[in-house]
Each structure stands twice: as C-alpha cells, then as structure tokens.
Design a protein around this motif. Structure first.
Motif, PDB file in Angstrom:
ATOM      1  N   THR A 143       0.828  -1.208   0.000  1.00  0.00           N
ATOM      2  CA  THR A 143       0.000   0.000   0.000  1.00  0.00           C
ATOM      3  C   THR A 143       0.862   1.258   0.000  1.00  0.00           C
ATOM      4  N   GLY A 153      -7.902   6.764  -5.147  1.00  0.00           N
ATOM      5  CA  GLY A 153      -8.383   6.050  -3.983  1.00  0.00           C
ATOM      6  C   GLY A 153      -7.779   4.671  -3.921  1.00  0.00           C
ATOM      7  N   GLN A 155      -9.139   0.447  -2.854  1.00  0.00           N
ATOM      8  CA  GLN A 155     -10.204  -0.452  -2.412  1.00  0.00           C
ATOM      9  C   GLN A 155      -9.578  -1.699  -1.791  1.00  0.00           C
ATOM     10  N   SER A 211      -5.041   1.532   5.736  1.00  0.00           N
ATOM     11  CA  SER A 211      -5.684   2.759   5.257  1.00  0.00           C
ATOM     12  C   SER A 211      -5.052   4.022   5.840  1.00  0.00           C
ATOM     13  N   HIS A 215      -5.260   8.819   5.023  1.00  0.00           N
ATOM     14  CA  HIS A 215      -6.259   9.639   5.713  1.00  0.00           C
ATOM     15  C   HIS A 215      -5.939  11.129   5.667  1.00  0.00           C
ATOM     16  N   ILE A 222     -11.184   5.965   0.353  1.00  0.00           N
ATOM     17  CA  ILE A 222     -10.915   4.675   0.995  1.00  0.00           C
ATOM     18  C   ILE A 222     -12.196   3.861   0.914  1.00  0.00           C
ATOM     19  N   ALA A 254     -13.781   4.175   6.654  1.00  0.00           N
ATOM     20  CA  ALA A 254     -14.007   4.046   5.214  1.00  0.00           C
ATOM     21  C   ALA A 254     -14.836   5.217   4.726  1.00  0.00           C
TER      22      ALA A 254
END
Length: 364
Positions: A143, A153, A155, A211, A215, A222, A254
């Motif tokens: 990631t 974004g 997923q 994630s 942020h 997200i 999310a």
C-alpha cells in the motif's frame, strides 16, 4: 467520517458509474479507458494486487504480473486524460506468493485443513492469516508503494477469515498455531464472544494500518468491499462470527462501503440489492456503492438480461446508493455482452444527466 472533509470530495460530487477492471498483458490503457469513458464510466476499480499476490506495477516486494510494464501507471495516466477516477483494488489476505515464502502464515480451518487451493479454497485463492507480523508488514509495503501513484483512492477486498463450507458442514478459521497460542495465552475459549471479538479486532486493526497512509489526503477515496448475507436481520452477527468482520467498525474509517450484491449467484430478486443498500446505510451511516454482478461465472454462462440489469441498477439507487459498480466474470469487461454494454451505457447516461440536473450527490 474520519477525514473530516470541508469540501465535497469527488465521490460525493457525483454518483459513481463504475466497473471493476482486471488488466491484461497486451492492453492499451488509453484505448480501453477512452472506450469506457464513451460508455459513461466515470470510475474504475482496477485490480492491482490480485489473489495470487502478484501486482500490476514494478514492486520491490511482490512480483509483477506483467514484467516490463507498469500497468497501474499507464492506467493512471490514461484515466487523467479521459477524466476517469482510478481506484486500485487490493486482494488483502489472498496471497499465494506470500504463502510460498512463508507457508506457516496460511489460514487453517478448525479441523486442520489449510485454506488454500486446491484443498478447499474457491477461485484458486490462498488465504494468509493476519495474526502474523510478516503478513501485515508485506501488505503495508504494497500500500505504501501504491500511495506513490497518481490515483484517486484504494479499495480493500478479501480480508476476512475465510471459512470452509462443504455442503451442510462449515468450519471456521483461523486455527493456525499462532492463533491458537494467542487464544491460550489470553484465556479465550473457542468461538466464545471473546474469541469473536478478538478476530474482529484483528481484522479491524489490519485495515486501519493499511488505510492510515491515506487519511491525510482529503480527496482520496478509501473504499472497503464487503461480503453480504441474504438474511439482513442477522447479517452483522453472522459476519462477525463467520468472517471476523464487524461492518460497523470498519465503516468508521471508510469513505465508502461496497457490498458484493451478486444476486444472480444467490438466485435473489434484484430488490434484494435495494434492501442490502438500505440496511448497510442504516447500520453504518456510510455511503454505499454496491457491486452488481452481470452474470454467473460457471458454464454455461448466465448473463443478466437487459431488464434485470436495469432493475438492479435502479433498485440500488432507490435504496440510496451513491452509485453502482458492475462486476463481470473475472473482472473482465470484455465479458459484458454488447447488449449489456448498451444497457449500462444508457443507464450511466441517465445517472450523469441526473447529476448535472440536480447537482452534487451529497446535497440530495
């Protein structure tokens, strides 16, 4: 929402008209995305780390599915030209490559079977256990690499504790040595409320870590794709007990949830999609974009007829969805029939007109 945006991000400013795309070695990204844009698509969920652990870019931690090409970069460049939002999709705990390097990290069912193909796992998938540090470290490295790309974004999908379902028998996972040692140390008994909580917290912690790098990017989506249950009254409890997923917890960080509403696989009427969207919105207070399967994958192929595809899209929107995403067999957009593409294009054009006529989706 965790990001606290003061300006509507792109997914709140328009209804999603999305497809899931699996790249291929000879593809011409500019040609394909131009075609998708002409078909009314404004978002693609592009498989970037697939179920065997390979990736579609030059990585330092995972093998490239198409050596010599950076398909994620090529797709990102083409998406910018054709005004399409590109969202890489990560198969989180499905990872044959990782299990080949670290076989001890495989998920194990209660009766001792390893959750990997060809033992029991469908779709040639191999499932890693998140209780091993090397698993989360490997995923975080991927990631972090994706974060360097100009994408809109990310997923996350297939991140659960995968059960074995064999007829009337069902065996939960994970019962690998590391998980059993942890339960023994914590005094957690098998399938007790504390055991269920421990697994849910483990998956939740993993998704939070993955994630976290995104942020601080307010216009970065997200998205978390979820399994769905036909019995909506018990869906959350069943998800917690069987998969180790609490939809309410993961919704906290999310921006959008995408339930896999493969009604054709479950022999459900499309109205079920509307009820899934409504239920998830009520339980999580999070924008919902369902993934609608356009056909059953087994031979003989069974494709949605035009009227059923129209109904599925309309009912999703009636349920309050912030768009729809179409998923064809194997995420191969070429397997949508010409009639299905005609129908999808007409529906996407109607959605686009609705957006232009009535303003940002977030104000409706």
């Amino acid at each position: 929402m965790s990001k606290g945006n003061t300006v509507d991000p792109w997914w709140n400013a328009q209804l999603l008209r999305a497809v899931t795309l699996y790249p291929w070695a000879t593809m011409q990204p500019d040609v394909e995305l131009k075609r998708l844009a002409n078909n009314g698509v404004n978002t693609i969920f592009v498989v970037t780390k697939e179920s065997d652990g390979r990736v579609f870019y030059d990585s330092e931690v995972a093998p490239n599915q198409v050596p010599g090409r950076d398909l994620l970069g090529e797709l990102a460049d083409a998406a910018a030209v054709h005004d399409i939002n590109i969202v890489p999709t990560i198969f989180v705990l499905c990872d044959k490559y990782l299990l080949e390097q670290y076989p001890e990290t495989v998920q194990v069912a209660k009766e001792g079977t390893e959750i990997r193909y060809p033992n029991v796992s469908a779709e040639h998938m191999h499932w890693a256990c998140p209780n091993h540090d090397i698993v989360s470290e490997h995923l975080q490295a991927i990631t972090n690499e994706i974060a360097d790309y100009e994408v809109d974004g990310i997923q996350f999908t297939h991140f659960e504790f995968q059960p074995i379902v064999n007829g009337e028998s069902s065996y939960l996972s994970c019962y690998c040595e590391k998980c059993q040692d942890k339960d023994e140390t914590q005094g957690v008994s098998d399938q007790s409320p504390a055991w269920i909580d421990r697994r849910c917290k483990q998956i939740d912690s993993l998704l939070r870590k993955l994630s976290d790098p995104f942020h601080d990017r307010p216009d970065f989506l997200i998205n978390i794709e979820l399994e769905t249950f036909s019995n909506l009254d018990t869906a959350i409890n069943d998800s917690r007990r069987i998969l180790g997923i609490d939809q309410r917890d993961i919704a906290e960080y999310a921006d959008m949830l995408t339930p896999r509403t493969a009604h054709i696989d479950l022999d459900m009427h499309p109205v079920w999609i509307r009820e899934v969207v409504r239920s998830l919105r009520q339980q999580t207070n999070t924008p919902i974009t369902p993934s609608i399967r356009t056909g059953r994958g087994e031979r003989p192929f069974n494709r949605l007829e035009d009227d059923e595809l129209v109904s599925a899209i309309q009912l999703a929107l009636h349920g309050g969805a912030c768009g729809v995403s179409l998923f064809s067999d194997g995420a191969n957009i070429g397997r949508l029939t010409p009639d299905q593409w005609d129908t999808a294009t007409k529906m996407f054009d109607e959605i686009d007109y609705f957006d232009r006529e009535y303003g940002p989706a977030s104000t409706r």
